[in-house]
Design a protein around this motif. Structure first.
Motif, short mmCIF file in Angstrom:
data_model
loop_
_atom_site.label_atom_id
_atom_site.label_comp_id
_atom_site.label_asym_id
_atom_site.label_seq_id
_atom_site.Cartn_x
_atom_site.Cartn_y
_atom_site.Cartn_z
N CYS A 289 0.88 -1.18 0.00
CA CYS A 289 0.00 0.00 0.00
C CYS A 289 0.91 1.22 0.00
O CYS A 289 1.71 1.40 0.92
N PRO A 290 0.82 2.08 -1.03
CA PRO A 290 1.74 3.22 -1.10
C PRO A 290 1.59 4.15 0.09
O PRO A 290 2.52 4.84 0.48
N THR A 291 0.40 4.16 0.65
CA THR A 291 0.13 5.06 1.76
C THR A 291 0.74 4.51 3.05
O THR A 291 1.44 5.21 3.77
N TYR A 292 0.48 3.25 3.29
CA TYR A 292 0.99 2.62 4.53
C TYR A 292 2.52 2.55 4.52
O TYR A 292 3.16 2.92 5.51
N CYS A 352 -5.77 7.84 1.17
CA CYS A 352 -5.80 6.75 0.18
C CYS A 352 -5.69 7.28 -1.26
O CYS A 352 -6.33 8.26 -1.61
N THR A 353 -4.89 6.61 -2.07
CA THR A 353 -4.76 6.99 -3.48
C THR A 353 -5.71 6.17 -4.36
O THR A 353 -5.67 6.30 -5.58
N THR A 354 -6.52 5.33 -3.74
CA THR A 354 -7.44 4.43 -4.44
C THR A 354 -6.72 3.58 -5.49
O THR A 354 -7.30 3.21 -6.51
N CYS A 355 -5.46 3.26 -5.21
CA CYS A 355 -4.66 2.53 -6.20
C CYS A 355 -5.13 1.10 -6.39
O CYS A 355 -4.86 0.48 -7.41
N GLY A 356 -5.83 0.56 -5.39
CA GLY A 356 -6.40 -0.77 -5.54
C GLY A 356 -5.51 -1.92 -5.11
O GLY A 356 -5.92 -3.08 -5.19
N TRP A 357 -4.28 -1.63 -4.65
CA TRP A 357 -3.42 -2.73 -4.25
C TRP A 357 -4.10 -3.58 -3.17
O TRP A 357 -4.10 -4.81 -3.23
N CYS A 358 -4.67 -2.89 -2.17
CA CYS A 358 -5.24 -3.62 -1.03
C CYS A 358 -6.32 -4.59 -1.49
O CYS A 358 -6.41 -5.71 -0.98
S1 SF4 Z 1 -6.23 1.77 -2.46
FE1 SF4 Z 1 -5.58 0.44 -0.80
S2 SF4 Z 1 -3.41 0.03 -1.25
FE2 SF4 Z 1 -3.99 1.84 -2.46
S3 SF4 Z 1 -3.51 3.61 -1.18
FE3 SF4 Z 1 -5.64 3.10 -0.74
S4 SF4 Z 1 -5.50 1.74 1.01
FE4 SF4 Z 1 -3.47 1.79 0.15
#
Ligand code: SF4
Ligand code: SF4
Length: 697
Positions: A289-292, A352-358
């Motif tokens: 997760c880019p944020t975490y 959150c960048t809503t990148c979707g990794w999680c």
């Molecule tokens: S979408 Fe999920 S992985 Fe991506 S930044 Fe938000 S919480 Fe982290």
């Protein structure tokens, strides 16, 4: 073996289990309804792949714990029949399931499979205990509950062996190929020199303790993170189709029961509650997760745990709320519920960048992103509480139809000398080239727009643009929580596209692609949408485009950064590589690529927000690119205007502007067609003063 005792145990344990489950299910019935029973075939396929098949457990990066989990899961499936048999034996000693008589061929085959699973699960439980007690990896939550559950699992396997081993000795068959685990126990009894009486007591003890553990285990599950053992398969079957992050739900902003996102628990759906029940707290969602990983306060493991505890605490009030008939009483009861933002704080849901990794990593397919967006929606639409930078973005879109707020009359400056066909010309066209705000207003991205035009003309593609009639489709507004503004922009875009009878849309921005393809259908817009890298790959395959070597590369190494909204949310990861390969490029892949790519930090509207906490996401990605390209540097190819900005910022801010250039795939391909390409390494346009968040906003 003890019908009365067996029946008593079952009644007591079953009664308590039913009591607990009713308390867990009741609040779900009180929450917002969503239909998750459509597309049964697709749901079943997903259940087989992700649920039964445990697809996401076999991630090569963490193959060992994944395999251990798969073994325990398989053991649970295989041992389900054994458990029924043992409870049956509690009522009648010789009980067995049809076809599974111990001496029958099926019975022996099952016995062998069961014993292999018993030994495997025992080894896996010991392995997991080792991880929790000795190696302690970062993503694992080291709670006592996990150790107890692993102790239960190991106990189930050992007691099964104790019972079987005693039975084998009593039957005068101390070892056999179809009962390897039982044979081990029998040889342990013999090795210890135990009398027949002692072995019988141990066997019987194993039997009753086994039944007791099964019942205690089942009753403990709903009280902790192992509730997922009960809910996970259901959660996988009931997942969002398509994933909720790719197409956020449309809020009803008009009716009396208007929906403005999530204020309290009562605004979540039953599926969101099932999601938090199903969280295994495995921490896979935060690994990349880019944020975490860059130090912001966002971990879905923690968010889910907090919401679950809150849900259980507030369950009686939620149920009472759903039963209140009088609207005033309902409103009063809803107002008493604590704000969800006190459980998940703003710095978490704005990060959150809503990148979707999680969501890609989650083994039980939890929908994490829509919940965060619903929290933003409430803050924006009702409370008017949002970061200052966001206000400028909203105003820009509202007044000028672009997030920068640049005069809408300047939308076609980038192509004034190109005499591009307009949809309004009435000439007919195959593709509507939706240029996007960045492609029209951002000086760097304008060059990409021109490169795309060069490619389209070279291949003889019939296309047109909307020109000054184009407006922002509202993607960033939606992800920043301004659903009202988004709906205005989306409706205007659909009206325009439908008005010109558009069937195919060409985009250069994966965020535009996602919105036009996945979200505009909510407004009656149904189009075939292609990203420019997809079109290039198609044109090359059809022989309509013949790229040569790309002089712009100057012989440098090239890596490709996958945009999250292209590769992860929409599964397009091969086309950009094919497009680059057509220009003779052999990519050096970054360790995190394709669906496992690492975000640039701009999605979810974060492009326009200051990054005040932790390290910068774009720096982290640039470090990875630099390590991949090596000492002499090279080119990072991109296919997204936001990635272009973030990575160029990252390159400049980390002092690598002399070594690394960021170029769009279109620029590389256009350069390979012989036209004067985009700026070379020494060109001022590519090494201008480092763009900052202020420049972006
Ligand atoms: S979408 Fe999920 S992985 Fe991506 S930044 Fe938000 S919480 Fe982290
Ligand atoms: S959300 Fe999914 S990936 Fe994250 S901890 Fe929960 S189960 Fe694991």
């Amino acid at each position: 073996m003890g019908p009365l005792l067996t029946a008593t145990m079952l009644l007591l344990a079953g009664g308590f289990f039913s009591f607990t489950m009713l308390r867990r299910v009741a609040p779900l019935l009180a929450l917002r309804r969503v239909n998750r029973l459509d597309h049964p075939g697709e749901r079943l396929a997903g259940l087989l792949r992700f649920g039964i098949g445990q697809r996401r457990m076999l991630d090569p990066e963490e193959i060992r714990p994944g395999l251990m989990h798969v073994v325990i899961f398989a053991a649970f499936l295989v041992l389900a029949l054994r458990t029924i048999t043992l409870f049956g034996m509690g009522f009648a000693e010789g009980f067995h399931l049809p076809l599974l008589a111990p001496a029958s061929p099926f019975g022996r085959a099952y016995g062998l499979a069961k014993d292999v699973m018993v030994l495997g699960a025992l080894a896996a439980a010991v392995g997991f205990l080792w991880r929790r007690l000795v190696s302690k990896p970062d993503r694992v939550t080291l709670s006592w509950e996990g150790n107890v559950i692993l102790g239960f699992i190991a106990g189930l396997m050992v007691t099964d062996m104790m019972f079987d081993g005693a039975g084998m000795l009593a039957a005068g068959e101390p070892s056999s190929w179809w009962a390897p685990a039982g044979s081990l126990a029998a040889s342990a009894y013999s090795g210890l020199g135990l009398s027949a009486g002692a072995v019988s007591v141990l066997g019987l003890g194993g039997f009753w303790v086994h039944l007791a553990i099964v019942l205690a285990f089942g009753n403990l599950l709903p009280y902790g993170k192992h509730f997922h053992i009960i809910t996970a398969l259901l959660n996988v079957y009931l997942r969002a189709l398509p994933p909720g992050a790719a197409a956020l739900r449309k809020l009803d902003l008009e009716s009396e029961a208007a929906d403005y996102g999530a204020q309290s628990m009562s605004d979540l759906s039953w599926k969101e509650a099932l999601d938090v029940y199903s969280c295994t707290e495995c921490g896979r969602c935060q690994t990349h997760c880019p944020t975490y990983v860059t130090g912001k306060p966002l971990s879905h493991k923690e968010v889910n745990r907090a919401i679950k505890h809150h849900l259980i605490e507030e369950a009686p009030r939620l149920v009472a709320l759903s039963r209140a008939r009088d609207p005033a009483a309902r409103e009063a009861a809803a107002a008493e519920l604590p704000a969800l933002a006190s459980i998940v704080p703003p710095e978490t849901f704005w990060a959150c960048t809503t990148c979707g990794w999680c969501e890609t990593a989650c083994p039980v397919l939890i929908e994490n992103i829509p919940r965060l967006i619903d929290l933003r929606r409430r803050k924006v639409l009702v409370d008017s509480e949002f970061p200052d930078e966001v206000a400028r973005v909203f105003k820009g879109i509202e007044t000028q139809g672009n997030p920068w707020g640049i005069g809408s009359n300047r939308r076609t400056e980038w192509c004034e000398d190109l005499a591009l066909p307009r949809a309004s010309d009435g000439q007919g066209f195959e593709y509507l080239f939706f240029v996007g705000c960045a492609g029209a207003f951002d000086d760097r991205q304008k060059k990409v727009s021109r490169a795309i035009v060069r490619i389209l003309r070279e291949a003889g593609v019939s296309f047109a643009i909307l020109g000054e009639e184009e407006t922002c489709n509202g993607e960033a507004a939606r992800r920043l929580g301004n659903e009202y503004l988004y709906q205005t922009q989306a409706a205007a875009t659909v009206e325009k596209l439908n008005g010109y009878g558009v069937k195919k849309v060409l985009v250069q921005c994966p965020h535009c692609l996602n919105t036009i393809q996945n979200e505009l259908p909510q407004f009656g817009g149904h189009y075939e949408v292609v990203h420019h890298t997809q079109l290039v790959a198609q044109l090359v395959a059809a022989g309509r485009l013949r790229p040569g070597r790309a002089p712009v590369l100057d012989g440098q190494a090239v890596t490709f950064h996958d945009p999250c909204y292209l590769a992860r949310h929409n599964g397009v990861n091969q086309a950009p590589r094919e497009a680059l390969a057509s220009a003779g490029i052999q990519l050096s892949e970054m360790p995190r690529n394709r669906r496992q790519g690492f975000c640039c930090g701009a999605g979810g509207g974060r492009m326009w927000l200051e990054e005040k906490l932790g390290t910068r996401v774009n720096h982290s990605r640039v470090e990875e690119a630099a390590a991949t390209l090596g000492e002499s540097g090279g080119v990072v190819a991109v296919g997204c205007p936001f990635c272009m900005t973030m990575l160029r910022d990252g390159v400049n801010e980390t002092g690598r502007e002399d070594k690394i250039r960021v170029l769009d795939v279109a620029e590389i391909v256009a350069s390979s067609l012989g036209e004067q390409g985009p700026p070379t390494r020494s060109s001022p346009a590519d090494v201008e003063a480092p763009p900052t968040a202020a420049r972006r906003s």
